[in-house]
Each structure stands twice: as C-alpha cells, then as structure tokens.
Motif scaffolding. Structure first.
Motif, short mmCIF file in Angstrom:
data_model
loop_
_atom_site.label_atom_id
_atom_site.label_comp_id
_atom_site.label_asym_id
_atom_site.label_seq_id
_atom_site.Cartn_x
_atom_site.Cartn_y
_atom_site.Cartn_z
N ASP A 31 0.84 -1.21 0.00
CA ASP A 31 0.00 0.00 0.00
C ASP A 31 0.87 1.26 0.00
OD1 ASP A 31 -2.22 1.61 0.05
OD2 ASP A 31 -2.98 0.89 1.96
N ARG A 32 1.91 1.25 0.83
CA ARG A 32 2.81 2.42 0.91
C ARG A 32 3.61 2.59 -0.38
NH1 ARG A 32 3.69 0.34 6.15
NH2 ARG A 32 5.71 -0.55 5.51
N VAL A 33 4.19 1.51 -0.88
CA VAL A 33 5.02 1.59 -2.09
C VAL A 33 4.18 1.96 -3.30
CG1 VAL A 33 6.45 0.22 -3.67
CG2 VAL A 33 6.77 0.01 -1.20
N ALA A 34 2.97 1.42 -3.37
CA ALA A 34 2.09 1.69 -4.52
C ALA A 34 1.71 3.15 -4.64
CB ALA A 34 0.83 0.83 -4.41
N ALA A 35 1.76 3.87 -3.53
CA ALA A 35 1.41 5.29 -3.56
C ALA A 35 2.32 6.08 -4.50
CB ALA A 35 1.47 5.87 -2.15
N GLY A 36 3.53 5.58 -4.73
CA GLY A 36 4.47 6.27 -5.63
C GLY A 36 4.52 5.66 -7.01
N GLY A 37 3.60 4.74 -7.33
CA GLY A 37 3.61 4.07 -8.62
C GLY A 37 2.41 4.39 -9.48
N ASP A 38 2.44 3.87 -10.70
CA ASP A 38 1.36 4.07 -11.68
C ASP A 38 0.52 2.80 -11.74
OD1 ASP A 38 -0.29 4.48 -13.83
OD2 ASP A 38 1.32 4.70 -15.31
N PRO A 39 -0.73 2.85 -11.31
CA PRO A 39 -1.56 1.64 -11.30
C PRO A 39 -1.94 1.15 -12.69
CG PRO A 39 -2.85 3.56 -10.67
CD PRO A 39 -1.44 4.02 -10.75
#
Length: 340
Positions: free
Chosen positions: A186-194
């Motif tokens: 959840d934390r890492v995904a905040a900086g990624g492109d879904p």
C-alpha cells in the motif's frame, strides 16, 4: 447493561476489548509480528508462545484503558475459530479460567462474525440486510448478512485458492518487500502508476463464476512479469497489482449487492485497511447508490474489540452462553456467530 470482555488470539495478535451496548469502552493489543518477519510468515508455535506471555498483561491493559476492573465485567467472549489451533487454545483457556473463577457467562464466537460486528462500533447496528465482503490474510468471502446473531449467514462466494491478503504477502516477497505485504505494498504503490502493467482480473470473464474469487493466478502473473523484466519498477508493479485486487474485490462486491437487492455493503478484515480498496469501493458505491460501511483502520485488523462487539450483540439478544467445555474450531466456516 452488561460489559463484555472480548479476547482474540486467532493468529499473531493478542487482542482484548470491552464493549457495552454497542460502545467500545477500552481495548489493548499486543503483536508478535516482529518475531515472524524473518520467517516471511506467521509461525504457529511462536505465535502461541507470544500469546501465553501477553494474554494477562493485555487483559489488564484493556481494563486500564477503560478505567474498569474485572469486577465490572458481566460476560466473556472469545474467538474459538477459525485460526491457528495452538493460538486459539491460549485465548480459550484464558477465557475459561476467568469464567470459571468469576462465574461469568462465556460465549465462544466466530472470528469472522467478529470482523462483521466491528463495523457496528463505528456505524451502529447493521441494517436488516446487507452484503459483507470479508478480506484478510486467510479469508476472502462475500456474505449475505441479515441478523448477525439470529439468522444463518449465507456464503455467496469464497476464494478458490489464495485469499487477497495472502496474495499481498506473496507478491511483496516477489518484489523484495518485507512481510507483512499488505501495508508495505500500500505504501510503495502510492508512488507508482496503477496503469503501468495490465495484470489479469481473475474470474471476470463471460463464462467465469460471477461472484467467485481466485488470486493464485494473479500472483503467478506478477511472478512471470518480475522474471522477464530486468529493470523492474517496484512501485509501478506494486500499484498495478494492488489495482487488480481492488478492482476485482469491489466489482464482485457491487455485483453481489445487485444480485441480493441490498443497498448496504460492509467491507471488513485486514485488507479493508488498504487505501485503494477503500477509495475504489467508495467511488463505485457512490456511483451505484450503495451505502458503504468500512470500520476505522484500527478495527479492520484482528483485535479484541470486534470479539467484544459480537459478544455484546449475543448478550443483548439473550443468547444462551456456551458451556465451559467449548473448544477450538481451527477451520470452521462462518454460518453462525456463536460457536458452542
């Protein structure tokens, strides 16, 4: 009105809560998570030993948090299943000891019914009919819920293999991220492109089970993508995986609401704390005119408050207490809130 003390030891967290008439009075939580991290998952023997050490101090901490003593308590509720057998035995033994020493009524309850009841601590009584989506490390189920304590709970679907939370843990390991996988993804995904990687949406084809869940294939798809991608962007991969899980969970939950003709969706369990699951569920419920109920983050993961909450509902409903020879049920399906 009776104060119910709830004890939860189904996995790696020792939880104790106190509830009276639907109001949370106090709670405490002790976790052995740090002891399991180096193994990449929960070790039952370590969890059980940690419960033995933590159970008495955690009960006292919850009483202190509520400003109460054991003399103020009128009933005991304890998780008797499902969960790790050795861990469950610690909580059940503690609850039986208190009940035997004090003469208080004892209620053995189902862990997942506790998750459903947790929402009542934030949003009040459940409506007469609702759809419940339970998503955690060990469970992914869609339920038709009427009265939690009086009527059987109807399973609309259950995962065919990995639960959603289990998939988060396994994918985190594939990405070189620490355990437990849910919060860190959840934390890492905040900086990624879904939208960076279009991972499959399991069981969403025309001929697939309308409400069914399966996350093993999604995990495998991530593994293959990781193997063939030399310059892997971890944040994009995490965000794309998380999007696939959130998409499937919320899409199926809305379909269940339509099928059952209900206008309330309740999402509970550890994965209900995931930010994308919460936001996408809200977006889709708003568009469909469905009321979404999700407990606060601290009530999504395992805790004693939720067990006290279902115990409180049983007490107020006049349910007959369990006997002192009640035992654990490590693999029992959720059909009724009370396990005798």
């Amino acid at each position: 009105m009776t104060i119910v003390l709830g004890i939860e030891t189904s996995c790696d967290e020792t939880g104790v809560g106190l509830v009276r008439d639907g109001v949370l009075l106090g709670q405490a939580l002790a976790s052995s998570m740090e002891e399991h991290v180096r193994f990449g998952g929960v070790v039952p023997e370590i969890a059980a030993r940690a419960h033995v050490y933590a159970i008495v101090p955690t009960i006292q901490a919850a009483l202190d948090d509520a400003g109460l003593t054991l003399d103020d308590v009128g009933a005991i509720a304890v998780t008797t299943g499902p969960g790790l057998a050795t861990a469950l035995h610690v909580g059940v033994a503690a609850a039986k000891a208190i009940a035997a020493a004090t003469g208080l009524p004892l209620y053995g309850v189902h862990h997942l019914a506790g998750h459903a009841a947790a929402d009542t601590l934030d949003h009040g009584p459940l409506p007469a009919r609702s759809v419940g989506l339970i998503v955690s490390g060990g469970h992914t189920s869609l339920l038709h819920v009427r009265d939690l304590t009086r009527t059987p709970i109807e399973h609309l679907s259950d995962t065919l293999d990995d639960a959603a939370g289990e998939a988060f843990d396994k994918v985190a390991r594939l990405l070189g991220l620490p355990y437990p996988g849910g919060p860190v993804i959840d934390r890492v995904a905040a900086g990624g492109d879904p939208t960076a990687v279009r991972f499959p949406r399991p069981l969403t084809g025309r001929n697939d089970s309308r409400l069914g869940f399966s996350f093993s294939g999604l995990k495998t798809a991530v593994a293959r993508y990781v193997e063939r991608t030399p310059d892997l962007d971890v944040a994009d991969t995490a965000a794309s995986f998380q999007e696939a899980v959130a998409d499937v969970l919320t899409r199926k939950a809305l379909l269940a609401c339509q099928d059952q003709r209900v206008d309330t969706l309740v999402i509970v369990g550890g994965v209900a704390a995931n930010s994308r699951v919460r936001s996408l569920a809200q977006e889709r419920c708003d568009a469909a005119g469905i009321e979404l109920r999700v407990p606060r983050l601290g009530l999504c993961t395992d805790n004693g408050a939720m067990i006290a909450a279902i115990g409180d509902l049983l007490v107020r409903d006049g349910a007959k207490p369990s006997s002192l020879d009640v035992t654990v049920h490590p693999t029992i399906e959720l059909q009724t809130a009370q396990l005798v």
